[in-house]
Design an enzyme around this catalytic site. Structure first.
Site, PDB file in Angstrom:
ATOM      1  N   ASP A 252       0.702  -1.177  -0.138  1.00 36.73           N
ATOM      2  CA  ASP A 252       0.075   0.011   0.236  1.00 36.73           C
ATOM      3  C   ASP A 252       0.764   1.203  -0.043  1.00 36.73           C
ATOM      4  OD1 ASP A 252      -2.484   1.577   0.367  1.00 36.73           O
ATOM      5  OD2 ASP A 252      -1.999   1.713   2.530  1.00 36.73           O
ATOM      6  N   ASP A 556      -1.784  -0.861   6.015  1.00 36.60           N
ATOM      7  CA  ASP A 556      -2.127  -0.165   7.022  1.00 36.60           C
ATOM      8  C   ASP A 556      -3.502  -0.026   7.535  1.00 36.60           C
ATOM      9  OD1 ASP A 556      -2.051   1.959   5.595  1.00 36.60           O
ATOM     10  OD2 ASP A 556      -1.638   3.275   7.411  1.00 36.60           O
ATOM     11  N   ASP A 560      -6.769  -2.637   3.241  1.00 34.61           N
ATOM     12  CA  ASP A 560      -5.873  -3.665   2.872  1.00 34.61           C
ATOM     13  C   ASP A 560      -6.312  -4.920   3.644  1.00 34.61           C
ATOM     14  OD1 ASP A 560      -4.295  -1.776   1.539  1.00 34.61           O
ATOM     15  OD2 ASP A 560      -3.708  -0.930   3.693  1.00 34.61           O
TER      16      ASP A 560
END
Length: 599
Positions: A252, A556, A560
């Site tokens: 990410d 985080d 995700d």
């Protein structure tokens, strides 16, 4: 054998207990967190767990929303949905088009109320959490290899046992025939044959490596303690060896590769340029003192952001991410926004308008040429059109002619190419007679003096560029999958060394629209996937796994979670990571450092 089995069971159980206990400590929340709401026609403050559908929740800056809802009243409410959607930009909320608020959002600015429509497992946050618990982990590469080894040993041992059994039986009867004494009694023959069968079974028992599981378990348990020293909290024992076999890392952007903290990274103020904070301090020394004072005062006074303690008790700026970045900029220069605000009287304030893309304020200016001063900031191209003069490198005010405008346009274009959010700062002195003509609705944004332009960006975490380079040397491909826009994702990926020549960068909807065969072909060259949804992330992970890749995913945010669970090994952030991300991951990075994965 029983001792070996017991050792394996107890080692696994103790290790899992210790890691889960540490994880629960890390992920502990304040269960007594209270929220304000309207229920039965009166305002109440109740525990967040007792909020019900139909309650009217009151929203204030800094609130972390635990429920889904629809906005009923909005006074410039701005929410940070980056943990849930991956979109780093703050989202303006109103009662018409952008009225839906999802759990996991944080109120950055404004106030209002919302009607609660979903709580617990029915909320966005709750559904994602439940989806994480339903998934079943697949076998790790080491487990697959050990299964193949055990199967091969079993087949070899069985073949050897059968061959030996056949050989010994033949030998037994041949020896009886050669002895010429005739066949012994059936009891003796049966006893001798049982001894032969026991010998064959012994070969099978000896061939089975019963100590192998214990050796592997002890090795992995030792590895988890070593990894904990490197700030990697291993929640799933097998994740240690899986990461060693990883061939690709899908990361990410917001909060993982970057700091999820908007920062002034470049600027040109009074035509003196700087980069990062070291350069800003040099600018402070080079710029004329009265000019630097105007710049600092402009940022401090023309802002609604403020500093307060966050959930961990650390000081942090509350409000718009852009304004927080600007206040952080002057704080690093040694200025105190609170002192400036206390010393200066605000005469009029014109809040940020999404239609006009500007924010203005009028302050009393006893030391200025006139009794009042107007400060204006906003989108650089819009503010520049409102300016008639600018401050040059010597600190003198010059007319903003065609050549000067071209110079500023070039600066703005350079920052835009780097995917920086550009903010222009301007001001002008206002006479007492002119001030009386000002109204409270329309900001008097004309005849402004341009102070300069600053570029704001969510910067890369320290060590990310080196980590990506080291991954490449180890033969591991790093891919960025983010909810941010394509231009920003490209710029960050290039800076990090992820997007290379020949690499593919595309958006989630474009990737999702491809056929399965085209997705499989595209994912081979895919290095950046922007505007991606949680579904897009899982599709990418699945396609890579179908190609035989061992996939690690870092993230985080709540968005995700599905990809972290589906991956062969998932890494979440221990400090800034959401509860969903930690629940879905196999390893928690205690220091939120992407570089810790390499250790």
């Amino acid at each position: 054998i029983l001792a070996a089995v017991a050792a394996v069971v107890f080692t696994n159980a103790i290790n899992d207990y210790q890691k889960e206990r540490q994880f629960r400590k890390l992920n502990a929340k304040k269960d007594d967190r209270c929220v304000k709401l309207l229920r039965d026609g009166r305002e109440q403050e109740i525990n967040v767990k007792e909020v019900q559908v139909g309650d009217v929740l009151l929203m204030e800056p800094g609130d972390l929303l635990a429920v889904d809802g629809i906005i009923l009243k909005s006074h410039n409410i701005t929410c940070d949905e980056s943990s849930a959607t991956g979109e780093s930009d703050a989202m303006k909320k109103d009662t018409t088009e952008r009225c839906y608020v999802i759990s996991g959002s944080k109120v950055l600015d404004g106030s209002g109320s919302m009607l609660v429509t979903a709580v617990g497992t029915n909320s966005f946050f709750g559904k994602t959490m439940m989806a994480m618990r339903e998934a079943t982990p697949d076998e790790t590469p080491l487990q697959i290899k050990l299964d193949h080894l055990a199967e091969a040993i079993a087949k070899l041992g069985m073949a050897a046992a059968v061959a030996m059994l056949f050989t010994l039986i033949v030998k037994y009867f041949v020896q009886l025939a050669l002895a010429g004494k005739g066949l012994p009694t059936s009891d003796v023959i049966f006893s001798d044959l049982v001894k032969i069968v026991i010998q064959a079974i012994t070969i099978v028992v000896v061939a089975v490596p019963e100590g192998l599981p214990m050796a592997v378990t002890l090795a992995l348990a030792h590895a988890t303690t070593q990894m904990l020293r490197d700030n990697n909290l291993v929640r799933v024992l097998s994740a240690c060896e899986t990461m060693g076999n990883a061939t690709t890392v899908c990361s990410d952007k917001t909060g993982t590769l970057t700091q999820n903290k908007m920062t002034v990274v470049e600027g040109t103020l009074s035509l003196l340029s700087f980069s990062f904070m070291d350069g800003a301090k040099t600018w402070m020394a080079e710029a004329r003192k009265d000019v630097s004072e105007i710049v600092i005062e402009s940022i401090a006074l023309n802002s609604s952001a403020f500093e307060d303690k966050d959930e961990q008790g650390n000081l942090a700026f509350v409000g718009s991410k852009t304004e927080s970045a600007m206040l952080g900029f002057i704080k690093s220069l040694g200025a105190s926004y609170s002192t400036l605000r206390a010393d200066v009287n605000l005469a009029k304030v014109y809040p940020f308008s999404s239609a006009k893309k500007t924010m203005s304020c009028v302050v009393e200016s006893p030391r200025g040429k006139e009794p009042y001063r107007l400060y204006v900031k906003g989108a650089s191209e819009i503010v520049l059109r409102l300016c008639t003069h600018y401050v040059d490198a010597e600190g003198d005010i010059k007319p903003l002619d065609g050549q000067a405008r071209a110079k500023f346009d070039q600066i703005i274009s350079q920052y835009a190419d780097k995917a920086l959010r550009t903010i222009a700062l301007s001001y002008r002195d206002v006479s007492a007679s002119e001030f009386k003509k000002f109204n409270d609705e329309e900001a008097p944004n004309d005849k402004l003096i341009c102070l300069g332009v600053v570029g704001i960006q969510d910067p890369l975490r320290p060590g990310v560029v080196e980590s990506v380079h080291d991954f490449a040397k180890a033969g591991v491909t790093v891919r960025m999958i983010t909810g941010d826009n394509l231009q920003t994702a490209r710029a960050i990926a290039k800076n990090a060394g992820i997007l290379l020549k020949g690499g593919l960068a595309m958006t989630g909807p474009e990737f999702r629209a491809l056929s399965k065969a085209d997705q499989t072909e595209a994912v081979k060259r895919l290095q950046v996937l922007a505007r991606s949804s949680p579904t897009d992330k899982t599709i990418v992970v699945r396609r890579l796994q179908e190609l035989g890749e061992v996939v690690a995913v870092t993230g985080d945010g709540t968005n995700d979670g599905p990809a972290l669970r589906m991956a062969d090994v998932g890494f979440s952030m221990g400090i800034t990571g959401t509860e969903v991300a930690k629940e879905a991951s196999a390893i928690v990075l205690m220091d939120d450092n992407f570089s810790s994965i390499l250790k």
